[in-house]
Design a protein around this motif. Structure first.
Motif, PDB file in Angstrom:
ATOM      1  N   ARG A 114       0.790  -1.234   0.000  1.00  0.00           N
ATOM      2  CA  ARG A 114       0.000   0.000   0.000  1.00  0.00           C
ATOM      3  C   ARG A 114       0.818   1.278   0.000  1.00  0.00           C
ATOM      4  NH1 ARG A 114      -4.529  -1.338   4.690  1.00  0.00           N
ATOM      5  NH2 ARG A 114      -5.760  -2.846   3.489  1.00  0.00           N
ATOM      6  N   THR A 115       2.097   1.208   0.321  1.00  0.00           N
ATOM      7  CA  THR A 115       2.891   2.397   0.600  1.00  0.00           C
ATOM      8  C   THR A 115       3.965   2.611  -0.463  1.00  0.00           C
ATOM      9  OG1 THR A 115       2.617   1.867   2.934  1.00  0.00           O
ATOM     10  CG2 THR A 115       4.244   3.554   2.394  1.00  0.00           C
ATOM     11  N   PRO A 116       4.147   3.850  -0.952  1.00  0.00           N
ATOM     12  CA  PRO A 116       5.297   4.121  -1.814  1.00  0.00           C
ATOM     13  C   PRO A 116       6.592   3.791  -1.077  1.00  0.00           C
ATOM     14  CG  PRO A 116       3.744   5.956  -1.850  1.00  0.00           C
ATOM     15  CD  PRO A 116       3.299   5.040  -0.762  1.00  0.00           C
ATOM     16  N   ILE A 117       7.559   3.232  -1.785  1.00  0.00           N
ATOM     17  CA  ILE A 117       8.753   2.728  -1.102  1.00  0.00           C
ATOM     18  C   ILE A 117      10.018   3.422  -1.596  1.00  0.00           C
ATOM     19  CG2 ILE A 117       7.736   0.453  -0.710  1.00  0.00           C
ATOM     20  CD1 ILE A 117       9.488  -0.545  -3.071  1.00  0.00           C
ATOM     21  N   THR A 118      11.045   3.318  -0.775  1.00  0.00           N
ATOM     22  CA  THR A 118      12.387   3.747  -1.150  1.00  0.00           C
ATOM     23  C   THR A 118      13.357   2.728  -0.551  1.00  0.00           C
ATOM     24  OG1 THR A 118      13.927   5.620  -1.164  1.00  0.00           O
ATOM     25  CG2 THR A 118      12.755   5.196   0.898  1.00  0.00           C
ATOM     26  N   THR A 119      14.654   2.932  -0.786  1.00  0.00           N
ATOM     27  CA  THR A 119      15.656   1.981  -0.305  1.00  0.00           C
ATOM     28  C   THR A 119      16.643   2.674   0.608  1.00  0.00           C
ATOM     29  OG1 THR A 119      15.480   0.668  -2.334  1.00  0.00           O
ATOM     30  CG2 THR A 119      17.418   0.308  -0.974  1.00  0.00           C
ATOM     31  N   SER A 120      16.909   2.055   1.744  1.00  0.00           N
ATOM     32  CA  SER A 120      17.881   2.549   2.716  1.00  0.00           C
ATOM     33  C   SER A 120      19.098   1.627   2.708  1.00  0.00           C
ATOM     34  CB  SER A 120      17.243   2.569   4.105  1.00  0.00           C
ATOM     35  OG  SER A 120      18.186   2.875   5.106  1.00  0.00           O
ATOM     36  N   ILE A 121      20.291   2.217   2.666  1.00  0.00           N
ATOM     37  CA  ILE A 121      21.528   1.425   2.722  1.00  0.00           C
ATOM     38  C   ILE A 121      21.996   1.408   4.175  1.00  0.00           C
ATOM     39  CG2 ILE A 121      23.868   1.135   1.838  1.00  0.00           C
ATOM     40  CD1 ILE A 121      23.074   2.831  -0.568  1.00  0.00           C
ATOM     41  N   GLU A 122      22.099   0.218   4.756  1.00  0.00           N
ATOM     42  CA  GLU A 122      22.305   0.133   6.200  1.00  0.00           C
ATOM     43  C   GLU A 122      23.469  -0.779   6.573  1.00  0.00           C
ATOM     44  OE1 GLU A 122      18.672  -0.862   8.138  1.00  0.00           O
ATOM     45  OE2 GLU A 122      17.532   0.718   7.124  1.00  0.00           O
ATOM     46  N   CYS A 123      23.880  -0.647   7.832  1.00  0.00           N
ATOM     47  CA  CYS A 123      24.959  -1.464   8.397  1.00  0.00           C
ATOM     48  C   CYS A 123      24.399  -2.762   8.977  1.00  0.00           C
ATOM     49  CB  CYS A 123      25.680  -0.704   9.512  1.00  0.00           C
ATOM     50  SG  CYS A 123      26.386   0.875   9.024  1.00  0.00           S
ATOM     51  N   LEU A 124      25.296  -3.706   9.169  1.00  0.00           N
ATOM     52  CA  LEU A 124      24.987  -4.912   9.929  1.00  0.00           C
ATOM     53  C   LEU A 124      26.017  -5.049  11.037  1.00  0.00           C
ATOM     54  CD1 LEU A 124      24.145  -7.680   7.277  1.00  0.00           C
ATOM     55  CD2 LEU A 124      22.567  -6.600   8.899  1.00  0.00           C
ATOM     56  N   GLY A 125      25.600  -5.662  12.141  1.00  0.00           N
ATOM     57  CA  GLY A 125      26.559  -6.023  13.167  1.00  0.00           C
ATOM     58  C   GLY A 125      27.248  -7.317  12.796  1.00  0.00           C
ATOM     59  N   VAL A 126      28.491  -7.473  13.244  1.00  0.00           N
ATOM     60  CA  VAL A 126      29.254  -8.692  12.969  1.00  0.00           C
ATOM     61  C   VAL A 126      29.753  -9.254  14.298  1.00  0.00           C
ATOM     62  CG1 VAL A 126      31.126  -9.734  11.649  1.00  0.00           C
ATOM     63  CG2 VAL A 126      30.044  -7.638  10.808  1.00  0.00           C
ATOM     64  N   ALA A 127      29.385 -10.500  14.579  1.00  0.00           N
ATOM     65  CA  ALA A 127      29.878 -11.202  15.765  1.00  0.00           C
ATOM     66  C   ALA A 127      30.714 -12.373  15.273  1.00  0.00           C
ATOM     67  CB  ALA A 127      28.718 -11.683  16.631  1.00  0.00           C
ATOM     68  N   ASN A 128      32.036 -12.264  15.447  1.00  0.00           N
ATOM     69  CA  ASN A 128      32.976 -13.210  14.832  1.00  0.00           C
ATOM     70  C   ASN A 128      32.732 -13.231  13.326  1.00  0.00           C
ATOM     71  OD1 ASN A 128      33.989 -13.634  17.359  1.00  0.00           O
ATOM     72  ND2 ASN A 128      33.184 -15.695  17.608  1.00  0.00           N
ATOM     73  N   THR A 129      32.102 -14.262  12.787  1.00  0.00           N
ATOM     74  CA  THR A 129      31.849 -14.310  11.343  1.00  0.00           C
ATOM     75  C   THR A 129      30.368 -14.286  11.002  1.00  0.00           C
ATOM     76  OG1 THR A 129      31.921 -16.735  11.373  1.00  0.00           O
ATOM     77  CG2 THR A 129      33.992 -15.574  10.917  1.00  0.00           C
ATOM     78  N   CYS A 130      29.511 -14.084  12.006  1.00  0.00           N
ATOM     79  CA  CYS A 130      28.062 -14.068  11.771  1.00  0.00           C
ATOM     80  C   CYS A 130      27.533 -12.643  11.836  1.00  0.00           C
ATOM     81  CB  CYS A 130      27.354 -14.939  12.809  1.00  0.00           C
ATOM     82  SG  CYS A 130      27.770 -16.697  12.726  1.00  0.00           S
ATOM     83  N   TYR A 131      26.494 -12.375  11.061  1.00  0.00           N
ATOM     84  CA  TYR A 131      25.895 -11.051  11.035  1.00  0.00           C
ATOM     85  C   TYR A 131      24.641 -11.006  11.905  1.00  0.00           C
ATOM     86  CZ  TYR A 131      28.899 -10.678   6.939  1.00  0.00           C
ATOM     87  OH  TYR A 131      29.976 -10.682   6.112  1.00  0.00           O
ATOM     88  N   PHE A 132      24.373  -9.826  12.485  1.00  0.00           N
ATOM     89  CA  PHE A 132      23.141  -9.644  13.237  1.00  0.00           C
ATOM     90  C   PHE A 132      22.521  -8.303  12.884  1.00  0.00           C
ATOM     91  CE2 PHE A 132      26.519  -8.027  15.992  1.00  0.00           C
ATOM     92  CZ  PHE A 132      26.004  -6.854  16.523  1.00  0.00           C
ATOM     93  N   VAL A 133      21.199  -8.222  13.045  1.00  0.00           N
ATOM     94  CA  VAL A 133      20.475  -7.008  12.660  1.00  0.00           C
ATOM     95  C   VAL A 133      20.106  -6.145  13.853  1.00  0.00           C
ATOM     96  CG1 VAL A 133      19.546  -8.030  10.545  1.00  0.00           C
ATOM     97  CG2 VAL A 133      18.231  -8.197  12.668  1.00  0.00           C
ATOM     98  N   ASN A 134      20.004  -6.737  15.052  1.00  0.00           N
ATOM     99  CA  ASN A 134      19.581  -5.984  16.230  1.00  0.00           C
ATOM    100  C   ASN A 134      20.620  -5.963  17.343  1.00  0.00           C
ATOM    101  OD1 ASN A 134      16.982  -5.282  15.242  1.00  0.00           O
ATOM    102  ND2 ASN A 134      16.227  -7.322  15.775  1.00  0.00           N
ATOM    103  N   HIS A 135      20.998  -7.142  17.835  1.00  0.00           N
ATOM    104  CA  HIS A 135      21.871  -7.171  18.995  1.00  0.00           C
ATOM    105  C   HIS A 135      22.551  -8.531  19.132  1.00  0.00           C
ATOM    106  CE1 HIS A 135      18.542  -9.482  20.699  1.00  0.00           C
ATOM    107  NE2 HIS A 135      19.415  -9.922  21.609  1.00  0.00           N
ATOM    108  N   VAL A 136      23.562  -8.555  19.976  1.00  0.00           N
ATOM    109  CA  VAL A 136      24.201  -9.785  20.420  1.00  0.00           C
ATOM    110  C   VAL A 136      24.274  -9.710  21.941  1.00  0.00           C
ATOM    111  CG1 VAL A 136      26.469  -8.752  20.026  1.00  0.00           C
ATOM    112  CG2 VAL A 136      26.292 -11.216  20.289  1.00  0.00           C
ATOM    113  N   GLY A 137      24.028 -10.821  22.629  1.00  0.00           N
ATOM    114  CA  GLY A 137      23.979 -10.739  24.082  1.00  0.00           C
ATOM    115  C   GLY A 137      24.320 -12.050  24.763  1.00  0.00           C
ATOM    116  N   THR A 138      24.690 -11.939  26.025  1.00  0.00           N
ATOM    117  CA  THR A 138      24.958 -13.106  26.854  1.00  0.00           C
ATOM    118  C   THR A 138      24.469 -12.822  28.270  1.00  0.00           C
ATOM    119  OG1 THR A 138      26.681 -14.672  27.569  1.00  0.00           O
ATOM    120  CG2 THR A 138      27.289 -12.339  27.510  1.00  0.00           C
ATOM    121  N   GLY A 139      24.262 -13.865  29.043  1.00  0.00           N
ATOM    122  CA  GLY A 139      23.742 -13.673  30.393  1.00  0.00           C
ATOM    123  C   GLY A 139      22.249 -13.448  30.376  1.00  0.00           C
ATOM    124  N   LEU A 140      21.815 -12.258  30.773  1.00  0.00           N
ATOM    125  CA  LEU A 140      20.391 -11.967  30.926  1.00  0.00           C
ATOM    126  C   LEU A 140      19.587 -12.268  29.666  1.00  0.00           C
ATOM    127  CD1 LEU A 140      18.773  -8.981  32.708  1.00  0.00           C
ATOM    128  CD2 LEU A 140      18.107  -9.472  30.376  1.00  0.00           C
TER     129      LEU A 140
END
Length: 293
Positions: A114-140
């Motif tokens: 339904r919505t007109p669209i555009t494209t955003s060029i964005e970063c990714l996080g890297v943990a060792n050799t894996c990529y993440f989009v939000n966060h990386v965490g341990t413990g809690l």
């Protein structure tokens, strides 16, 4: 050259299955209207992350866009496929967290139709050799995963995060992780690329996915009511003004120890200390035109 759209959806979700059928029909009709001999490839998720990534890589070799219908775990899988390719990532939120979609202001599942669209060029996080989009965490964050079994997510939906937090805060201390950090122990360590974790908790209010500055949140071992007060301040967008927490920003961090698992976007990946950094200009993300990120 004809366009190809890949639709990847969470097969365990009845809503995702239904939305996938709607989007398949939408793109097929769109290609007919545009007199474009394009094709739509529909891929349901499986129990194997590796299997899904292999199928997606093959399908996305000739694709222009990959529409992922699911939660942050599904988005993570697709991001690890389309990274550093011209394939555009489109997210239709259907999950208990949806932090990536929330960060982009995506709420209505019909928005791409339904919505007109555009494209955003964005970063990714890297943990060792894996990529993440939000966060990386341990413990809690890992403890909260264990407090959200599949039946709770299915029955409570988004409320499952709040329920898990209450179970954590008022449950037994013996069930909490204790992660070593320098000369003390942490209840949790999180490195965030986006604004939110855990279904909308704002741990990195000034996050910018275009520049990709990471935020590290250390949660030192503390009493039950201290943690509750800290959480309330975080929910009020005051994480940087919460003395009980360790907050810092940089392009690179290290978290974890050799005894506790580390999760990326809600899935366990490592059991060792992890080096976390940023990959710039990593993915193309489809967003509503005029959307401010």
């Amino acid at each position: 050259m004809p366009d190809t759209v890949v639709i990847y959806f969470n097969a365990l979700s009845s809503r995702a299955r239904r939305f996938a059928r709607h989007y398949e029909a939408y793109f097929e009709a769109y290609f007919v209207r545009q007199q474009n001999a394009g094709s739509v490839v529909v891929l349901p998720s499986s129990a194997s992350r590796h299997h899904d990534i292999e199928l997606l890589r093959e399908a996305c070799q000739t694709a222009n866009e990959c529409v992922v219908i699911g939660g942050d775990g599904s988005v993570n899988i697709v991001a690890n496929v389309v990274v550093k390719t011209p394939v555009k990532l489109t997210v239709i939120p259907v999950g208990t967290g949806n932090d990536f979609a929330r960060d982009h202001g995506l709420r209505n599942w019909r928005w791409r139709m339904r919505t007109p669209i555009t494209t955003s060029i964005e970063c990714l996080g890297v943990a060792n050799t894996c990529y993440f989009v939000n966060h990386v965490g341990t413990g809690l964050s890992v403890d909260l995963m264990h407090l959200q079994p599949a039946w709770l997510k299915q029955s409570a939906g988004r409320l499952s995060y709040s329920i898990a937090l209450l179970r954590y805060l008022f449950g037994s201390f013996n069930h909490r992780s204790r992660v070593h950090h320098e000369q003390h122990w942490d209840d949790g360590q999180i490195v965030a690329l986006g604004r939110y974790i855990g279904g909308g908790i704002p741990v990195h209010p000034n996050a910018n996915r275009s520049t990709g500055i990471l935020a590290r949140i250390g949660i030192p071992q503390m009493g039950r009511w201290q943690q509750l007060k800290a959480l309330l301040r975080v929910v009020q967008n005051k994480v940087e003004q919460t003395p009980a927490l360790e907050f810092s920003t940089a392009n690179k961090f290290s978290i974890g120890d050799s005894e506790h698992p580390v999760e990326l976007d809600g899935d366990i990946h490592f059991q060792d200390p992890v080096s976390v950094s940023v990959l710039t200009e990593a993915i193309y993300v489809t967003v509503p035109a005029g959307q401010r990120l």
